[in-house]
Design a protein around this motif. Structure first.
Motif, PDB file in Angstrom:
ATOM      1  N   GLU A  88      25.627  43.354  -6.217  1.00  0.00           N
ATOM      2  CA  GLU A  88      24.228  43.798  -6.392  1.00  0.00           C
ATOM      3  C   GLU A  88      24.161  45.269  -6.803  1.00  0.00           C
ATOM      4  O   GLU A  88      23.281  45.684  -7.529  1.00  0.00           O
ATOM      5  N   ARG A 164      19.175  52.198  -7.527  1.00  0.00           N
ATOM      6  CA  ARG A 164      18.039  51.567  -8.223  1.00  0.00           C
ATOM      7  C   ARG A 164      17.764  50.179  -7.637  1.00  0.00           C
ATOM      8  O   ARG A 164      18.688  49.397  -7.412  1.00  0.00           O
ATOM      9  N   GLY A 165      16.517  49.912  -7.349  1.00  0.00           N
ATOM     10  CA  GLY A 165      16.145  48.615  -6.763  1.00  0.00           C
ATOM     11  C   GLY A 165      16.347  48.555  -5.251  1.00  0.00           C
ATOM     12  O   GLY A 165      16.096  47.541  -4.618  1.00  0.00           O
ATOM     13  N   PHE A 166      16.827  49.664  -4.668  1.00  0.00           N
ATOM     14  CA  PHE A 166      17.148  49.653  -3.227  1.00  0.00           C
ATOM     15  C   PHE A 166      16.364  50.700  -2.428  1.00  0.00           C
ATOM     16  O   PHE A 166      16.753  51.035  -1.320  1.00  0.00           O
ATOM     17  N   GLU A 170      11.470  48.992  -1.724  1.00  0.00           N
ATOM     18  CA  GLU A 170      11.806  47.836  -2.575  1.00  0.00           C
ATOM     19  C   GLU A 170      12.573  46.723  -1.852  1.00  0.00           C
ATOM     20  O   GLU A 170      12.589  45.594  -2.301  1.00  0.00           O
ATOM     21  N   VAL A 171      13.246  47.084  -0.774  1.00  0.00           N
ATOM     22  CA  VAL A 171      14.038  46.043  -0.100  1.00  0.00           C
ATOM     23  C   VAL A 171      13.446  45.720   1.279  1.00  0.00           C
ATOM     24  O   VAL A 171      12.810  46.568   1.900  1.00  0.00           O
TER      25      VAL A 171
END
Ligand SMILES: Cc1cc2nc3c(=O)[nH]c(=O)nc-3n(C[C@H](O)[C@H](O)[C@H](O)COP(=O)(O)OP(=O)(O)OC[C@H]3O[C@@H](n4cnc5c(N)ncnc54)[C@H](O)[C@@H]3O)c2cc1C
Length: 492
Positions: A88, A164-166, A170-171
């Motif tokens: 991931e 990024r994305g974490f 976002e999580v």
């Protein structure tokens, strides 16, 4: 671009945390805690440990999220979890503290090291206590401890760049519940996490330490008179260095001689903590086998299945129904609260080892499950020390009757924990103390006089013994055994 995972283990705090400080310099980072089946199913793990861990993770997750770092809590074997996370988020650095844990954690670290090598992930491990890796012998150990503890604490980072994305927004940062982990219920545990640790430390340094040395030994006074920081050390919600430096500052600033006297007594015990952990670091299999091989086979259960009679004795000891009131009261306090002071822990083990003539491993596993502060290096060293299998410490046999006379002269403690005391419902003593101790002494003193035991003691002293006077004296003095009156209903 530097990418990193901070792998939290027994270091659930923000302050004085070198891996976190390193992550703050990275371009992308995440925090990770792995709930490992190897731990959850280990014979040392109890629902109270899991309950307390979840409290600590809850507080850490919030503190990290406020600074922009997510704490991912994942369940599975470490290598599998790291490999899945790498798919991931392609991290190049794994940052953690060194750990001196039980055999399963040592085996896991070797697998993780191998995985890191195969994936070209650089794993940096930072020391967090006075334990020194790959130590040849104890020469100079005490000054190395001092040097580490006096070094400046690592500043707490104020902001991180999440991968990024974490980002925490976002999580999902949900924690599993006990039920999710297959645990139906856990006994009450104290407040967990770093802030709870700081509150406990502050209350000790500013006042509770006043009668520390006086209050240490009696189970009546120790509950509030001891620092009660051990679970915070075991889960790393406080760093040893932070506590050491705060204690030295409190000694310097104290205008009360009695307070600084108490604080100095406490301060020396912080060194003991690492001294005992170092033993497991240097010789990992003391978790399973005697320090002194000359003691092998001394008691049943050492390499052979336990006898039925020993199983029954163990069971009575575990349930606090041996018919020795001080022993039973202590065990019942431990079962209910997860904590007991040093002297009473030593008495429980001495009773199992000498009165009941049990090998230390099974009683040790039982106590490890009960102690919220279970710390393998201290625990297994102490189990062996109090059972007479280290080969170097003077045998110390505690008389439960003398301990009740000294530590609970009015019998308040015994009555608190054994409501049926004095009635027909309370069991008769499960062993005859006089003959049990005569047998134990004959076996152990006989063993120690062999030339093999003498030779071995020299080597053990060289490898594990302290070089500094003032280091652990607990358990090294001989105690005369008082013959108690074990009549039913008698306190003494
Ligand atoms: C059989 C046995 C098993 C033990 N198992 C553990 C264990 O699993 N985990 C654990 O932390 N302690 C263990 N101890 C040591 C001791 O009993 C506990 O550290 C102490 O009772 C914890 O309470 P406290 O934090 O209020 O201690 P305090 O008296 O306030 O001491 C402060 C700190 O000093 C250290 N310390 C104190 N006494 C010792 C000691 N004798 N050896 C090493 N360090 C010490 C601990 O880190 C403790 O938190 C064991 C003792 C015995 C006899």
């Amino acid at each position: 671009m530097k990418t990193a995972v901070v792998w939290f283990k027994r270091d659930l705090r923000m302050a004085d945390h070198a891996p976190l400080a390193e992550a703050a310099h990275c371009d992308a980072a995440v925090g990770l805690f792995i709930l490992e089946p190897a731990w959850l199913t280990s014979p040392e793990c109890h629902p109270r440990h899991v309950d307390w861990l979840l409290k600590c993770l809850d507080s850490l997750r919030d503190a990290l999220a406020a600074r922009g770092l997510p704490l991912l809590v994942r369940t599975g074997e470490a290598v599998a979890v790291l490999a899945a996370l790498r798919r991931e988020f392609h991290f190049a650095h794994l940052l953690s503290h060194e750990e001196t844990g039980p055999g399963w954690s040592y085996a896991r670290d070797r697998q993780v090291a191998q995985w890191c090598r195969s994936q070209s992930v650089a794993w940096a491990e930072f020391p967090q206590t006075g334990v020194v890796r790959r130590l040849k012998d104890r020469k100079g150990w005490a000054s190395r401890w001092q040097h580490r503890m006096d070094a400046a604490c690592v500043p707490t980072p104020q902001a991180f760049k999440a991968a990024r994305g974490f980002t925490p927004a976002e999580v999902a940062l949900n924690l599993p519940t006990l039920r999710d982990l297959g645990i139906a219920a856990a006994p009450d545990t104290p407040p967990g996490g770093e802030t709870a640790g700081q509150v406990m430390l502050a209350s000790f340094l500013s006042g509770r330490a006043l009668g520390y040395r006086r209050n240490l030994s009696s189970p009546l006074t120790a509950q509030t008179g001891c620092s009660r920081l051990s679970e915070h050390f075991a889960f790393g919600t406080l760093s040893m260095r932070t506590v050491h430096q705060a204690t030295e500052a409190a000694i310097q600033n104290s205008s009360s001689r009695e307070l600084s006297y108490g604080l100095r007594g406490f301060s020396s015990r912080l060194r003991w903590h690492c001294h005992f952990m170092q033993k497991l670091e240097d010789e990992p299999d003391i978790e399973w086998r005697n320090f002194a091989r000359s003691a092998d086979g001394l008691r049943a259960g050492d390499g052979a299945p336990m006898r039925e009679m020993d199983r029954e004795r163990l069971q009575a000891w575990c349930e606090g129904r041996t018919g020795f009131p001080m022993v039973d009261a202590c065990m019942r306090q431990l079962l209910a609260t997860g904590w007991l002071n040093f002297r009473m822990r030593a008495m429980l083990v001495s009773f199992a080892a000498y009165h009941l003539w049990l090998h230390w491993r099974e009683p040790g596993l039982f106590l490890a499950r009960q102690f919220l502060d279970f710390e393998p290096g201290i625990h297994w060293s102490q189990m062996q020390m109090q059972s007479g299998t280290t080969g170097i410490n003077t045998l110390r046999i505690y008389s439960p009757a003398k301990q009740s006379l000294d530590q609970d002269p009015q019998g308040h403690y015994i009555r608190q924990w054994i409501p049926e005391f004095g009635s027909a419902a309370y069991p008769r003593p499960i062993v005859d103390e006089r003959s049990a101790l005569a047998f134990a002494k004959e076996q152990l003193y006989g063993l120690r006089q062999t030339s093999e035991a003498h030779r071995e003691a020299g080597a053990i002293q060289q490898k594990h013994g302290s070089r500094k006077s003032g280091l652990p004296s607990t358990g090294t003095r001989t105690r005369r055994v008082r013959e108690p009156d074990t009549r039913q209903g008698s306190l003494f």
